[in-house]
Design a protein around this motif. Structure first.
Motif, PDB file in Angstrom:
ATOM      1  N   ARG A 294      51.238 -14.678  36.390  1.00 11.04           N
ATOM      2  CA  ARG A 294      50.462 -15.283  35.300  1.00 11.04           C
ATOM      3  C   ARG A 294      50.463 -14.369  34.076  1.00 11.04           C
ATOM      4  N   THR A 295      50.504 -14.964  32.905  1.00  9.95           N
ATOM      5  CA  THR A 295      50.361 -14.232  31.650  1.00  9.95           C
ATOM      6  C   THR A 295      48.903 -14.302  31.223  1.00  9.95           C
ATOM      7  N   VAL A 296      48.300 -13.152  30.945  1.00 13.33           N
ATOM      8  CA  VAL A 296      46.884 -13.095  30.603  1.00 13.33           C
ATOM      9  C   VAL A 296      46.678 -12.165  29.414  1.00 13.33           C
ATOM     10  N   ARG A 297      45.521 -12.285  28.796  1.00 12.67           N
ATOM     11  CA  ARG A 297      45.145 -11.380  27.704  1.00 12.67           C
ATOM     12  C   ARG A 297      44.049 -10.454  28.200  1.00 12.67           C
ATOM     13  N   VAL A 298      44.231  -9.162  27.972  1.00  9.17           N
ATOM     14  CA  VAL A 298      43.274  -8.171  28.463  1.00  9.17           C
ATOM     15  C   VAL A 298      42.089  -8.082  27.513  1.00  9.17           C
ATOM     16  N   LEU A 299      40.903  -8.304  28.052  1.00  6.27           N
ATOM     17  CA  LEU A 299      39.668  -8.220  27.269  1.00  6.27           C
ATOM     18  C   LEU A 299      39.109  -6.800  27.252  1.00  6.27           C
ATOM     19  N   GLY A 300      39.373  -6.055  28.299  1.00  5.14           N
ATOM     20  CA  GLY A 300      38.868  -4.689  28.357  1.00  5.14           C
ATOM     21  C   GLY A 300      38.692  -4.227  29.791  1.00  5.14           C
ATOM     22  N   ILE A 301      38.024  -3.085  29.929  1.00  7.30           N
ATOM     23  CA  ILE A 301      37.725  -2.498  31.235  1.00  7.30           C
ATOM     24  C   ILE A 301      36.246  -2.701  31.520  1.00  7.30           C
ATOM     25  N   GLY A 302      35.941  -3.255  32.688  1.00  2.00           N
ATOM     26  CA  GLY A 302      34.549  -3.470  33.057  1.00  2.00           C
ATOM     27  C   GLY A 302      33.857  -2.185  33.452  1.00  2.00           C
ATOM     28  N   THR A 311      42.607 -15.793  31.179  1.00  2.00           N
ATOM     29  CA  THR A 311      43.777 -16.567  31.579  1.00  2.00           C
ATOM     30  C   THR A 311      44.089 -17.624  30.528  1.00  2.00           C
ATOM     31  N   GLN A 312      45.262 -18.237  30.637  1.00  2.00           N
ATOM     32  CA  GLN A 312      45.677 -19.242  29.658  1.00  2.00           C
ATOM     33  C   GLN A 312      44.834 -20.499  29.715  1.00  2.00           C
ATOM     34  N   ASP A 313      44.159 -20.745  30.822  1.00  2.00           N
ATOM     35  CA  ASP A 313      43.275 -21.908  30.902  1.00  2.00           C
ATOM     36  C   ASP A 313      41.826 -21.560  30.567  1.00  2.00           C
ATOM     37  N   GLY A 314      41.623 -20.371  29.976  1.00  3.81           N
ATOM     38  CA  GLY A 314      40.315 -20.021  29.437  1.00  3.81           C
ATOM     39  C   GLY A 314      39.344 -19.387  30.412  1.00  3.81           C
ATOM     40  N   ARG A 315      39.777 -19.019  31.581  1.00  2.00           N
ATOM     41  CA  ARG A 315      38.887 -18.386  32.558  1.00  2.00           C
ATOM     42  C   ARG A 315      38.935 -16.863  32.424  1.00  2.00           C
ATOM     43  N   VAL A 316      37.775 -16.235  32.573  1.00  2.00           N
ATOM     44  CA  VAL A 316      37.698 -14.772  32.592  1.00  2.00           C
ATOM     45  C   VAL A 316      37.767 -14.308  34.044  1.00  2.00           C
ATOM     46  N   GLU A 317      38.737 -13.460  34.334  1.00  2.00           N
ATOM     47  CA  GLU A 317      38.933 -12.946  35.691  1.00  2.00           C
ATOM     48  C   GLU A 317      38.840 -11.428  35.679  1.00  2.00           C
TER      49      GLU A 317
END
Length: 330
Positions: A294-302, A311-317
Motif C-alpha cells: 500500500r502507498t501511504v502518507r506519513v503523518l508522524g511518529i506517535g 491511507t489512500q482511502d482516508g484511514r489513519v493507521e
C-alpha cells in the motif's frame, strides 16, 4: 591489548600531537616490553599495510594519516563517569559484534560491556540482511544492557539509540541527523548508520534478561567506493581521515546513550525522536505487514513510537516497530 595494537595507538597519538617521531626505546619503556618486541610489532604492522617510516636515532613515525580505533583512544573520549563503567573489547576483525556481545552477555558480562571492531565479516541488519562493514572506514560496536523492564518497554531501546547516534553525529560533524523509522540514521539524505537491537528474555518473569544494541556507522568511504547496490543511498560523514575521529564517534555514541538511558524519565527522548523523523509528510510504500504493497502518507511518529500513516482511502493507521520496511517514494 596486544603489543602491535599498543604500538599503533602510540604512533597515532604522536601523529595527533604533531611530534610524529617516537623512539624504539621510548616505545619499549612506555609499553613495558623489549626493543625486540617493538621491532616485531612494527614489522607486523607494515605487513598489515600500515605505512611506518623508521630512521636511525629518530625512531618510528606514521607516513599516512591513520584513524586507529583503539581502546585507549575511545576511553579517553568517554565522559568521566563512564570511563569506569564501560568495559571495552576492541577487535580488528570479527564476524559480528552483536554475536560477540551476546556471547559475553550469556557469560555474565556486566551492563555497558561494549565490543568494538574495525571490520565485520558477518555483520547483519534487520531481518537478517547483511550489513556492509569494511575495515578502517567505519565504527561497528555492540553494547550490553540489563534493564529491569517489561519486554514491551524494551522496544524503545532502538529509538533511544537512534537519538543518541544523532546527537553524537551532530556534535562531532555539525548538521542535523535524521531518523528513517525505525533504526536507520540519515545525513543529507543518505544513510550513514544502521541499528540492530536483539534481546533475550527470562521465561520465569517474561522480562528482559539482557539486550544487545548493535550500531554501525559509515565514517569514511571505503576504497573503491560502496558496492553498486548501496552506492545510490549510502553516505559517509568525513571525506578525509582524521586521527582519532572514529574513537570520538564510538565514545560519543556511548556518552549520549548513557545520558538517555540513565535519565529519570527514559521516555523523555520521544519528542526529539519525533522531530528527527525524515518520513513525516512524505509518501512511502509499505513493503511488509498488514499494509503490504500500500502507498501511504506519513503523518508522524506517535508517542508510542509507532508510525502514523494516512491511507489512500482516508484511514489513519499505526504501523508498529518490526512489522514493516519502507521505501521512500517522495
Amino acid at each position: 591489548m596486544s603489543t602491535k595494537q599498543a604500538v599503533l595507538e602510540r604512533l597515532v597519538r604522536a601523529q595527533q600531537t604533531g611530534d610524529a617521531w617516537v623512539s624504539g626505546e621510548q616505545l619499549a619503556t612506555d609499553l613495558g616490553v623489549s626493543r625486540t618486541a617493538v621491532w616485531k610489532a612494527v614489522s607486523t604492522l607494515k605487513e598489515d599495510g600500515v605505512s611506518i617510516e623508521a630512521v636511525r636515532n629518530r625512531g618510528y613515525a606514521l607516513r599516512e594519516t591513520l584513524d586507529s580505533l583503539g581502546e585507549e583512544g575511545i576511553r579517553r573520549c568517554l565522559s568521566p563517569h563512564l570511563r569506569t563503567d564501560v568495559r571495552l573489547v576492541v577487535k580488528q576483525q570479527t564476524g559480528s559484534t552483536n554475536d560477540d556481545a551476546k556471547e559475553l552477555a550469556e557469560a555474565g558480562a556486566p551492563e555497558f560491556t561494549c565490543v568494538v571492531c574495525d571490520e565485520q565479516t558477518a555483520g547483519r541488519g534487520r531481518r537478517g540482511r547483511p550489513f556492509f562493514s569494511l575495515g578502517d572506514t567505519g565504527v561497528y560496536l555492540s553494547f550490553i544492557l540489563r534493564p529491569s523492564w517489561p519486554l514491551e518497554r524494551a522496544s524503545m531501546i532502538t529509538s533511544a539509540a537512534a537519538c543518541a547516534v544523532c546527537r553524537a553525529l551532530d556534535g562531532i560533524f555539525g548538521g542535523f541527523a535524521q531518523v528513517k523509522w525505525v533504526n536507520d540514521i540519515y545525513v543529507d539524505g543518505r544513510k550513514v548508520c544502521g541499528i540492530l537491537t536483539e534481546a533475550a528474555t527470562t521465561l520465569e518473569s517474561g522480562g528482559l534478561s539482557y539486550a544487545v544494541v548493535g550500531i554501525g556507522v559509515n565514517v569514511y568511504e571505503p576504497e573503491g567506493g560502496f558496492p553498486e547496490h548501496l552506492a545510490s543511498r549510502a553516505g559517509v560523514l568525513a571525506e578525509q581521515k582524521e586521527p582519532g575521529l572514529r574513537s570520538r564517534v564510538a565514545a560519543g555514541i556511548l556518552n549520549e546513550f548513557a545520558e538517555l538511558y540513565r535519565a529519570e524519565d527514559f521516555e523523555g527522548f520521544v519528542p526529539e525522536y519525533q522531530k528527527r523523523s525524515m518520513l513525516t509528510g512524505r509518501t512511502v510504500r509499505v513493503e511488509a505487514g498488514e499494509l503490504n504493497g500500500r502507498t501511504v502518507r506519513v503523518l508522524g511518529i506517535g508517542d508510542d513510537l509507532s508510525l502514523e500513516v494516512l491511507t489512500q482511502d482516508g484511514r489513519v493507521e499505526r504501523i508498529r516497530a518490526g512489522e514493516v520496511s519502507l521505501r521512500v517514494l517522495s
